[in-house]
Design a protein around this motif. Structure first.
Motif, PDB file in Angstrom:
ATOM      1  N   GLY A 112       0.817  -1.206   0.000  1.00 61.82           N
ATOM      2  CA  GLY A 112       0.000   0.000   0.000  1.00 61.82           C
ATOM      3  C   GLY A 112       0.851   1.256   0.000  1.00 61.82           C
ATOM      4  O   GLY A 112       2.062   1.225  -0.243  1.00 61.82           O
ATOM      5  N   HIS A 113       0.199   2.382   0.268  1.00 62.28           N
ATOM      6  CA  HIS A 113       0.857   3.684   0.410  1.00 62.28           C
ATOM      7  C   HIS A 113       0.359   4.292   1.717  1.00 62.28           C
ATOM      8  O   HIS A 113      -0.736   3.978   2.183  1.00 62.28           O
ATOM      9  N   ALA A 114       1.156   5.173   2.298  1.00 61.70           N
ATOM     10  CA  ALA A 114       0.780   5.745   3.593  1.00 61.70           C
ATOM     11  C   ALA A 114       0.855   7.265   3.565  1.00 61.70           C
ATOM     12  O   ALA A 114       1.761   7.852   2.970  1.00 61.70           O
ATOM     13  N   LEU A 115      -0.119   7.890   4.211  1.00 60.22           N
ATOM     14  CA  LEU A 115      -0.129   9.326   4.458  1.00 60.22           C
ATOM     15  C   LEU A 115       0.289   9.528   5.910  1.00 60.22           C
ATOM     16  O   LEU A 115      -0.369   9.024   6.825  1.00 60.22           O
ATOM     17  N   VAL A 116       1.398  10.219   6.104  1.00 58.17           N
ATOM     18  CA  VAL A 116       1.976  10.383   7.442  1.00 58.17           C
ATOM     19  C   VAL A 116       1.772  11.831   7.867  1.00 58.17           C
ATOM     20  O   VAL A 116       2.306  12.750   7.244  1.00 58.17           O
ATOM     21  N   GLU A 117       0.997  12.035   8.928  1.00 59.22           N
ATOM     22  CA  GLU A 117       0.655  13.388   9.354  1.00 59.22           C
ATOM     23  C   GLU A 117       1.210  13.680  10.738  1.00 59.22           C
ATOM     24  O   GLU A 117       1.099  12.881  11.661  1.00 59.22           O
ATOM     25  N   GLY A 118       1.800  14.847  10.865  1.00 58.41           N
ATOM     26  CA  GLY A 118       2.319  15.295  12.152  1.00 58.41           C
ATOM     27  C   GLY A 118       2.906  16.683  12.013  1.00 58.41           C
ATOM     28  O   GLY A 118       3.224  17.143  10.915  1.00 58.41           O
ATOM     29  N   VAL A 119       3.068  17.362  13.134  1.00 64.92           N
ATOM     30  CA  VAL A 119       3.645  18.700  13.108  1.00 64.92           C
ATOM     31  C   VAL A 119       5.113  18.593  12.698  1.00 64.92           C
ATOM     32  O   VAL A 119       5.731  17.519  12.804  1.00 64.92           O
ATOM     33  N   PRO A 120       5.707  19.672  12.206  1.00 68.49           N
ATOM     34  CA  PRO A 120       7.116  19.619  11.801  1.00 68.49           C
ATOM     35  C   PRO A 120       8.021  19.210  12.958  1.00 68.49           C
ATOM     36  O   PRO A 120       7.781  19.544  14.117  1.00 68.49           O
ATOM     37  N   GLY A 121       9.061  18.448  12.613  1.00 68.46           N
ATOM     38  CA  GLY A 121      10.063  18.089  13.597  1.00 68.46           C
ATOM     39  C   GLY A 121       9.794  16.830  14.372  1.00 68.46           C
ATOM     40  O   GLY A 121      10.482  16.544  15.364  1.00 68.46           O
ATOM     41  N   THR A 122       8.821  16.016  13.940  1.00 73.18           N
ATOM     42  CA  THR A 122       8.496  14.784  14.678  1.00 73.18           C
ATOM     43  C   THR A 122       9.037  13.541  13.984  1.00 73.18           C
ATOM     44  O   THR A 122       8.537  12.435  14.191  1.00 73.18           O
ATOM     45  N   ALA A 123      10.038  13.692  13.140  1.00 75.62           N
ATOM     46  CA  ALA A 123      10.788  12.582  12.518  1.00 75.62           C
ATOM     47  C   ALA A 123      10.010  11.850  11.438  1.00 75.62           C
ATOM     48  O   ALA A 123      10.270  10.674  11.178  1.00 75.62           O
ATOM     49  N   LYS A 124       9.068  12.519  10.773  1.00 76.69           N
ATOM     50  CA  LYS A 124       8.350  11.870   9.677  1.00 76.69           C
ATOM     51  C   LYS A 124       9.309  11.519   8.539  1.00 76.69           C
ATOM     52  O   LYS A 124       9.331  10.386   8.056  1.00 76.69           O
ATOM     53  N   THR A 125      10.094  12.495   8.111  1.00 75.87           N
ATOM     54  CA  THR A 125      11.036  12.259   7.023  1.00 75.87           C
ATOM     55  C   THR A 125      12.116  11.278   7.440  1.00 75.87           C
ATOM     56  O   THR A 125      12.501  10.392   6.668  1.00 75.87           O
ATOM     57  N   LEU A 126      12.607  11.401   8.653  1.00 74.69           N
ATOM     58  CA  LEU A 126      13.646  10.499   9.142  1.00 74.69           C
ATOM     59  C   LEU A 126      13.162   9.059   9.135  1.00 74.69           C
ATOM     60  O   LEU A 126      13.917   8.142   8.774  1.00 74.69           O
ATOM     61  N   ALA A 127      11.922   8.824   9.524  1.00 77.23           N
ATOM     62  CA  ALA A 127      11.388   7.458   9.574  1.00 77.23           C
ATOM     63  C   ALA A 127      11.396   6.818   8.190  1.00 77.23           C
ATOM     64  O   ALA A 127      11.804   5.660   8.027  1.00 77.23           O
ATOM     65  N   VAL A 128      10.967   7.564   7.166  1.00 77.92           N
ATOM     66  CA  VAL A 128      10.929   7.015   5.812  1.00 77.92           C
ATOM     67  C   VAL A 128      12.343   6.846   5.268  1.00 77.92           C
ATOM     68  O   VAL A 128      12.660   5.852   4.602  1.00 77.92           O
ATOM     69  N   ARG A 129      13.213   7.804   5.549  1.00 80.90           N
ATOM     70  CA  ARG A 129      14.599   7.701   5.090  1.00 80.90           C
ATOM     71  C   ARG A 129      15.282   6.473   5.705  1.00 80.90           C
ATOM     72  O   ARG A 129      16.007   5.740   5.029  1.00 80.90           O
TER      73      ARG A 129
END
Length: 313
Positions: A36-53
Motif C-alpha cells: 500500500g501507500h501511507a499518508l503520514v501526518e504530524g507537526v514539523p520536527g516529529t521525525a516523519k522524514t527520518l522514519a521514511v529515510r
C-alpha cells in the motif's frame, strides 16, 4: 509460512533510529508489506522524514524524495519529453523509484497532487499518451502538516482514498526526547544515513517474498464479515457525513493480514482488524459539521462505533 524474522529485525533497527515512535514504525512496515501507500501526518520536527529515510536505508532500495511546494508542476513528478536533435527524449521524473517520499504533499496545489493518482493506483504513469510501468515495489510515503496550518491545500478525496493508512505522528515521550539529544551528542545526524545504527539492509527479494507470504495469510469468513460490518457501519453513523468506501474494506483486509504476519501467524484475528481500523479508516470518513464544532475527532467516533459491533470469537 515464511517467518517474519527479517521484518522484525528491520523494525528493531528502525526503533534505534527513530526513538519513541514504535507504533508509527510498525504501521509503516505494515503499509510496505501490504503493498500500500501511507499518508503520514504530524507537526514539523516529529521525525516523519527520518522514519521514511531510515526505512529506505534498511531495505536497500532506491529512494526518491520530492519536496512539494506551491509551484511544483505535475511534470516535475512524472517526467517530460524533451525535444532534441534526434526527436523527443523522455526524461523520467523522481516518481521512478522504489520508495518515494512526497514531503509535505499538502503544500502543492490539487493539480500536482493528482499527478500521483495514477502512479499510486496503477503503479504506472502516462506521459504524452505513452504508459510506463513503475518499478516493483513502488511505494509512496506522503507526509503532511495538520490541516489547520496555513499555506496548505486539502488533499482530494479520490487521492486520500488511495492511501492504505493515515499514520498520525505525535510528540515522542520525554525519555525518548532526552535520548535524542544524547544520540546527537554521540554523532548521530538525521541527514546522514551512515550514522544510523542499523544492520545490513534487507534484499528486494526478501521484501517481495514477504509480500507474497502476506497474501497467503488466511482470514476466516467470520472475520471477513467483521471487516465488512465495520466499513458499512461508518456509512450509517450519524457522526459521519461520508462513510468508508468498499476500497476501505479491501485496505483493512490486507493491512490485517500484514499485522498477523508480523505476529508470526498465518491467520487473522478480530484484534488485528480492530487495531488497524483507526489508521485505515480515519482518513476515509468525514465528520459532520456538528461533530467538528463539538471538537470530536474521527478516532473518537470510530472508537464508539467499534464498541457497538460484536467481534467474532
Amino acid at each position: 509460512m515464511t517467518p517474519p524474522d527479517a521484518a522484525l529485525r528491520l523494525l528493531g533497527d528502525l526503533e534505534q533510529v527513530v526513538l519513541g515512535q514504535e507504533a508509527v514504525l510498525r504501521q509503516l512496515m505494515i503499509t510496505l508489506l501490504a503493498r500500500g501507500h501511507a499518508l503520514v501526518e504530524g507537526v514539523p520536527g516529529t521525525a516523519k522524514t527520518l522514519a521514511v529515510r531510515a526505512l529506505a536505508r534498511g531495505l536497500g532500495l532506491d529512494f526518491g524524495r520530492v519536496q512539494f511546494t506551491p509551484d511544483l508542476m505535475p511534470t516535475d513528478l512524472v517526467g517530460v519529453n524533451i525535444l532534441g536533435d534526434s526527436g523527443f527524449t523522455y526524461r523520467p521524473g523522481p516518481v521512478f523509484t522504489d520508495l518515494l517520499l512526497a514531503d509535505e504533499v499538502n503544500r502543492a496545489p490539487p493539480k500536482t497532487q493528482a499527478a500521483l493518482l495514477e502512479a499510486m493506483e496503477e503503479r504506472q504513469v502516462t506521459v504524452d499518451g505513452q504508459t510506463r510501468p513503475l518499478p516493483e515495489p513502488f511505494t509512496v510515503f506522503a507526509t503532511q502538516n495538520p490541516v489547520e496550518y496555513e499555506g496548505t491545500y486539502p488533499l482530494p478525496e479520490a487521492q486520500v482514498d488511495r492511501f492504505l493508512m493515515k499514520i498520525v505522528v505525535d510528540y515522542p515521550p520525554e525519555e525518548a526526547e532526552r535520548e535524542i539529544l544524547d544520540r546527537h551528542e554521540a554523532g548521530f545526524r538525521a541527514d546522514d544515513a551512515l550514522t544510523y545504527p542499523m544492520g545490513d539492509p534487507m534484499t528486494r527479494e526478501e521484501l517481495l517474498g514477504m509480500r507474497a507470504t502476506v497474501n497467503g495469510v488466511h482470514m476466516d469468513e467470520r472475520v471477513r464479515r467483521y471487516v465488512t460490518d465495520i466499513v458499512r457501519a461508518t456509512r450509517d453513523d450519524a457522526a459521519f457525513v461520508l462513510g468508508a468506501s468498499p476500497r476501505a474494506g479491501v485496505a483493512l483486509f490486507q493491512a490485517a493480514r500484514a499485522e498477523a504476519y508480523l505476529h508470526g501467524r498465518d491467520f487473522v484475528t478480530p484484534d488485528d482488524v480492530k487495531s488497524l481500523s483507526f489508521p485505515v479508516l480515519r482518513h476515509r470518513v468525514v465528520l459532520t459539521a456538528e461533530a467538528e464544532v463539538e471538537g470530536r475527532a474521527s478516532d473518537d467516533e470510530l472508537t464508539s462505533l467499534l464498541e457497538t459491533l460484536d467481534a467474532p470469537r
